[in-house]
Design an enzyme around this catalytic site. Structure first.
Site, PDB file in Angstrom:
ATOM      1  N   GLN A  63     -15.485  38.129  65.774  1.00 42.87           N
ATOM      2  CA  GLN A  63     -14.585  38.139  66.943  1.00 42.87           C
ATOM      3  C   GLN A  63     -13.362  39.027  66.714  1.00 42.87           C
ATOM      4  O   GLN A  63     -12.716  39.461  67.667  1.00 42.87           O
ATOM      5  CB  GLN A  63     -14.114  36.720  67.291  1.00 42.87           C
ATOM      6  N   CYS A 116     -14.585  29.931  74.788  1.00 46.29           N
ATOM      7  CA  CYS A 116     -14.664  30.922  73.709  1.00 46.29           C
ATOM      8  C   CYS A 116     -13.466  31.856  73.830  1.00 46.29           C
ATOM      9  O   CYS A 116     -13.174  32.358  74.926  1.00 46.29           O
ATOM     10  CB  CYS A 116     -15.966  31.718  73.824  1.00 46.29           C
ATOM     11  N   LEU A 117     -12.801  32.105  72.709  1.00 52.72           N
ATOM     12  CA  LEU A 117     -11.630  32.992  72.738  1.00 52.72           C
ATOM     13  C   LEU A 117     -12.039  34.420  73.102  1.00 52.72           C
ATOM     14  O   LEU A 117     -11.191  35.217  73.505  1.00 52.72           O
ATOM     15  CB  LEU A 117     -10.919  32.962  71.385  1.00 52.72           C
ATOM     16  N   GLY A 136     -11.346  27.315  66.706  1.00 52.67           N
ATOM     17  CA  GLY A 136     -12.250  27.991  65.774  1.00 52.67           C
ATOM     18  C   GLY A 136     -12.171  29.491  65.982  1.00 52.67           C
ATOM     19  O   GLY A 136     -11.671  29.962  67.015  1.00 52.67           O
ATOM     20  N   HIS A 139     -21.180  26.805  67.323  1.00 54.18           N
ATOM     21  CA  HIS A 139     -20.629  27.885  68.157  1.00 54.18           C
ATOM     22  C   HIS A 139     -20.190  29.060  67.269  1.00 54.18           C
ATOM     23  O   HIS A 139     -20.495  30.223  67.561  1.00 54.18           O
ATOM     24  CB  HIS A 139     -19.457  27.320  68.964  1.00 54.18           C
ATOM     25  N   GLU A 140     -19.465  28.743  66.181  1.00 51.64           N
ATOM     26  CA  GLU A 140     -18.956  29.817  65.300  1.00 51.64           C
ATOM     27  C   GLU A 140     -20.104  30.488  64.543  1.00 51.64           C
ATOM     28  O   GLU A 140     -20.078  31.707  64.322  1.00 51.64           O
ATOM     29  CB  GLU A 140     -17.913  29.263  64.320  1.00 51.64           C
ATOM     30  N   HIS A 161     -21.659  33.093  66.521  1.00 51.19           N
ATOM     31  CA  HIS A 161     -20.912  34.360  66.469  1.00 51.19           C
ATOM     32  C   HIS A 161     -21.363  35.208  65.270  1.00 51.19           C
ATOM     33  O   HIS A 161     -21.444  36.439  65.366  1.00 51.19           O
ATOM     34  CB  HIS A 161     -19.406  34.102  66.337  1.00 51.19           C
TER      35      HIS A 161
HETATM   36  O1  K1U Z   1     -15.059  30.700  68.710  1.00 51.03           O
HETATM   37  C1  K1U Z   1     -14.202  30.588  69.565  1.00 51.03           C
HETATM   38  O2  K1U Z   1     -14.149  31.401  70.461  1.00 51.03           O
HETATM   39  C2  K1U Z   1     -13.232  29.433  69.534  1.00 51.03           C
HETATM   40  C3  K1U Z   1     -13.602  28.307  70.486  1.00 51.03           C
HETATM   41  C4  K1U Z   1     -14.266  27.198  69.716  1.00 51.03           C
HETATM   42  C5  K1U Z   1     -15.003  26.171  70.530  1.00 51.03           C
HETATM   43  C6  K1U Z   1     -14.406  25.481  71.561  1.00 51.03           C
HETATM   44  C7  K1U Z   1     -15.107  24.528  72.266  1.00 51.03           C
HETATM   45  C8  K1U Z   1     -16.397  24.253  71.929  1.00 51.03           C
HETATM   46  C9  K1U Z   1     -16.990  24.954  70.924  1.00 51.03           C
HETATM   47  C10 K1U Z   1     -16.291  25.914  70.216  1.00 51.03           C
HETATM   48  C11 K1U Z   1     -12.304  27.827  71.109  1.00 51.03           C
HETATM   49  O3  K1U Z   1     -11.444  27.341  70.474  1.00 51.03           O
HETATM   50  S1  K1U Z   1     -12.123  28.082  72.809  1.00 51.03           S
HETATM   51  C12 K1U Z   1     -10.676  27.172  73.228  1.00 51.03           C
HETATM   52  C13 K1U Z   1     -11.039  25.764  73.521  1.00 51.03           C
HETATM   53  O4  K1U Z   1     -12.051  25.522  74.151  1.00 51.03           O
HETATM   54  C14 K1U Z   1     -10.260  24.636  73.065  1.00 51.03           C
HETATM   55  C15 K1U Z   1      -8.974  24.802  72.617  1.00 51.03           C
HETATM   56  C16 K1U Z   1      -8.264  23.711  72.165  1.00 51.03           C
HETATM   57  C17 K1U Z   1      -8.815  22.450  72.200  1.00 51.03           C
HETATM   58  C18 K1U Z   1     -10.104  22.269  72.655  1.00 51.03           C
HETATM   59  C19 K1U Z   1     -10.830  23.367  73.101  1.00 51.03           C
HETATM   60 ZN    ZN Z   2     -16.452  31.793  70.570  1.00 52.25          ZN
END
Ligand code: K1U
Ligand code: ZN
Length: 201
Positions: A78, A121-122, A73, A163-164, A167
């Protein structure tokens, strides 16, 4: 005036292809993803009044940046853009599964249950911590063509939407973490400052 078959076919093709991007992670991210401590992450996003090609261009670049960062996401704040736009792809390895684009999303209701899940979170790379959230949500939004949509989500999709959407309101998942000891340790281990967390519990 009745539309010709060719016009209708073109319109259907444009609408189904409007947001197609390759899921192959690009060498370089088109957009910079801001990290914890950067004020842009704390600025609330504004509603998008018109869904046009510039909005779709931003959504495409956000998707490419999300694939480059190996996320599922990404929300516009971001990447330093204060607009109510987010993208989600829970199946980034599957080229046939279309990503989702949510514009001006609004949660209409939460389900009664709560779940705990280890979020990442990225914008806070490397930090993974448990967060409690409602299991299900009912969300209204516009799609990439500006069409109103309504969706009931559960599981990882409901988690990611919440989560998004946080943000979009300048809230980060670490603000919701209740395990203070783990929070402090994870932030320190990954070079982030506790003072940049705005706890809301
Ligand atoms: O918003 C963001 O920073 C993206 C975030 C989204 C998210 C992940 C986990 C739970 C809630 C929201 C990410 O993608 S972080 C990377 C990550 O956790 C992930 C990547 C690939 C597969 C599964 C998780
Ligand atoms: Zn995030």
């Amino acid at each position: 005036m009745p539309r010709s078959f060719a016009q209708m076919a073109r319109s259907a093709e444009q609408s189904s292809r409007s947001i197609q991007v390759s899921k192959e992670p690009p060498q370089e991210s088109p957009l910079t993803i801001h990290t914890l401590g950067d004020g842009v992450l704390r600025t609330p996003a504004k509603r998008i009044s018109k869904v046009d090609e510039s909005v779709r261009d931003l959504a495409r670049d956000m998707l490419r940046s999300m694939y480059a960062a190996k996320g599922i996401g990404l929300a516009a704040p971001q990447v330093g853009v204060h607009k109510q736009l987010l993208v989600i792809d829970l199946d980034p390895e599957n080229a046939a599964a279309p990503p989702m684009v949510l514009i001006n999303p609004e949660i209409r209701s939460f389900g009664p249950g709560l779940d705990t899940y280890e979020e990442g979170c990225l914008s806070i790379p490397g930090v993974y911590l448990d967060v409690v959230r409602p299991t299900t949500v009912d969300v209204a939004y516009r799609d990439e063509m500006g069409r109103p949509q309504r969706m009931k989500a559960d599981g990882l999709l409901a988690r990611c939407i919440q989560h998004e959407m946080d943000h979009l309101n300048g809230v980060l998942f670490v603000d919701r973490v209740t395990d203070e000891l783990s929070l402090n340790a994870e932030l320190q281990d990954h070079g982030f400052r506790r003072a940049d967390v705005q706890s809301i519990r």
